[in-house]
Design an enzyme around this catalytic site. Structure first.
Site, PDB file in Angstrom:
ATOM      1  N   GLY A  36       1.351   4.368   1.589  1.00 21.95           N
ATOM      2  CA  GLY A  36       2.031   4.906   2.777  1.00 21.95           C
ATOM      3  C   GLY A  36       2.949   3.895   3.438  1.00 21.95           C
ATOM      4  O   GLY A  36       4.025   4.233   3.930  1.00 21.95           O
ATOM      5  N   CYS A  37       2.529   2.659   3.433  1.00 17.61           N
ATOM      6  CA  CYS A  37       3.321   1.588   4.057  1.00 17.61           C
ATOM      7  C   CYS A  37       4.591   1.322   3.259  1.00 17.61           C
ATOM      8  O   CYS A  37       5.659   1.101   3.826  1.00 17.61           O
ATOM      9  CB  CYS A  37       2.489   0.315   4.171  1.00 17.61           C
ATOM     10  N   SER A  38       4.474   1.350   1.939  1.00 23.94           N
ATOM     11  CA  SER A  38       5.601   1.028   1.066  1.00 23.94           C
ATOM     12  C   SER A  38       6.540   2.204   0.823  1.00 23.94           C
ATOM     13  O   SER A  38       7.742   2.009   0.636  1.00 23.94           O
ATOM     14  CB  SER A  38       5.094   0.529  -0.288  1.00 23.94           C
ATOM     15  N   THR A  77       0.865  -1.185   0.000  1.00 21.45           N
ATOM     16  CA  THR A  77       0.000   0.000   0.000  1.00 21.45           C
ATOM     17  C   THR A  77       0.906   1.240   0.000  1.00 21.45           C
ATOM     18  O   THR A  77       2.050   1.173   0.454  1.00 21.45           O
ATOM     19  CB  THR A  77      -0.955   0.004   1.205  1.00 21.45           C
TER      20      THR A  77
END
Length: 160
Positions: A51-53, A49
Site C-alpha cells: 500500500g505504501c509503495s 510495502t
C-alpha cells in the site's frame, strides 16, 4: 494516535535522507524541519510495502503541483525503517525535490506521536496518517488503518 489537531509536533531525532546530495543521511531534530512553514507529514507502515509503495508515496509524488498551489512548502514521509532502506526506496522512485524521506530508525518520533503499532508481529511500525502542519502545530490530521484512501494526497488535498 495520541497527537491531535491543535497539538505541537513532538521533539525527536530522525534521519533525513537528502536525495540531492548523493543520498546523504544525517540525524536531525524534528523541530528543525517540522516547525517551519506550511508542510505535510505523512507516516506509513514501511518502505517497499504494497500500500505504501503502490498508493501512499506515489500519490504525493503525483500531486506535487497541486500541493504547491495550496502553498505547501515541503512534504515529509516518515517510517520506522533504517536510513538505508529509506534511501533505496527513494532511489526506486528517483526522488529529488518532490518530497523528503525521514527515517525514524528507533521509532522514537512515532512513539511520541502515539502512532506506533506492532505490525503482524514483525515489530514496531507507524500507523498510516497524513497531517497538515503550520509552524509546528497540527492543523489537520487524517488517520487510516489498512488501506490508503483518505490519507492519499488527492483525498487529503480536498480536506485542506
Amino acid at each position: 494516535m495520541k497527537i491531535k489537531e491543535g497539538d505541537k509536533i513532538p521533539e525527536a531525532k530522525v534521519f533525513i535522507i537528502d536525495m540531492n546530495k548523493e543520498y546523504e543521511h544525517r540525524e536531525i531534530s524534528t523541530s528543525e524541519i517540522l516547525n517551519k512553514d506550511k508542510i505535510i507529514l505523512f507516516g506509513l507502515p514501511g518502505a517497499f510495502t504494497p500500500g505504501c509503495s503502490k498508493k501512499h508515496l506515489p500519490s504525493f509524488i503525483e500531486s506535487t503541483e497541486k500541493l504547491r498551489e495550496k502553498n505547501i512548502k515541503k512534504v515529509f514521509c516518515v517510517s520506522i525503517n533504517d536510513p538505508f532502506v529509506m534511501e533505496a526506496w527513494g532511489k526506486n522512485y528517483n526522488l529529488k525535490d518532490e518530497l523528503t524521506l525521514l527515517s525514524d530508525a528507533k521509532g522514537d518520533f512515532t512513539r511520541s506521536m502515539g502512532a506506533v503499532f506492532n505490525w503482524r508481529g514483525w515489530g514496531s511500525r507507524s500507523k498510516r496518517y497524513t497531517m497538515l502542519i503550520e509552524s509546528g502545530i497540527v492543523k489537520k490530521l487524517v488517520e487510516e488503518e489498512g488501506k490508503c484512501e483518505l490519507t492519499a494526497a488527492e483525498n487529503f488535498l480536498k480536506e485542506i
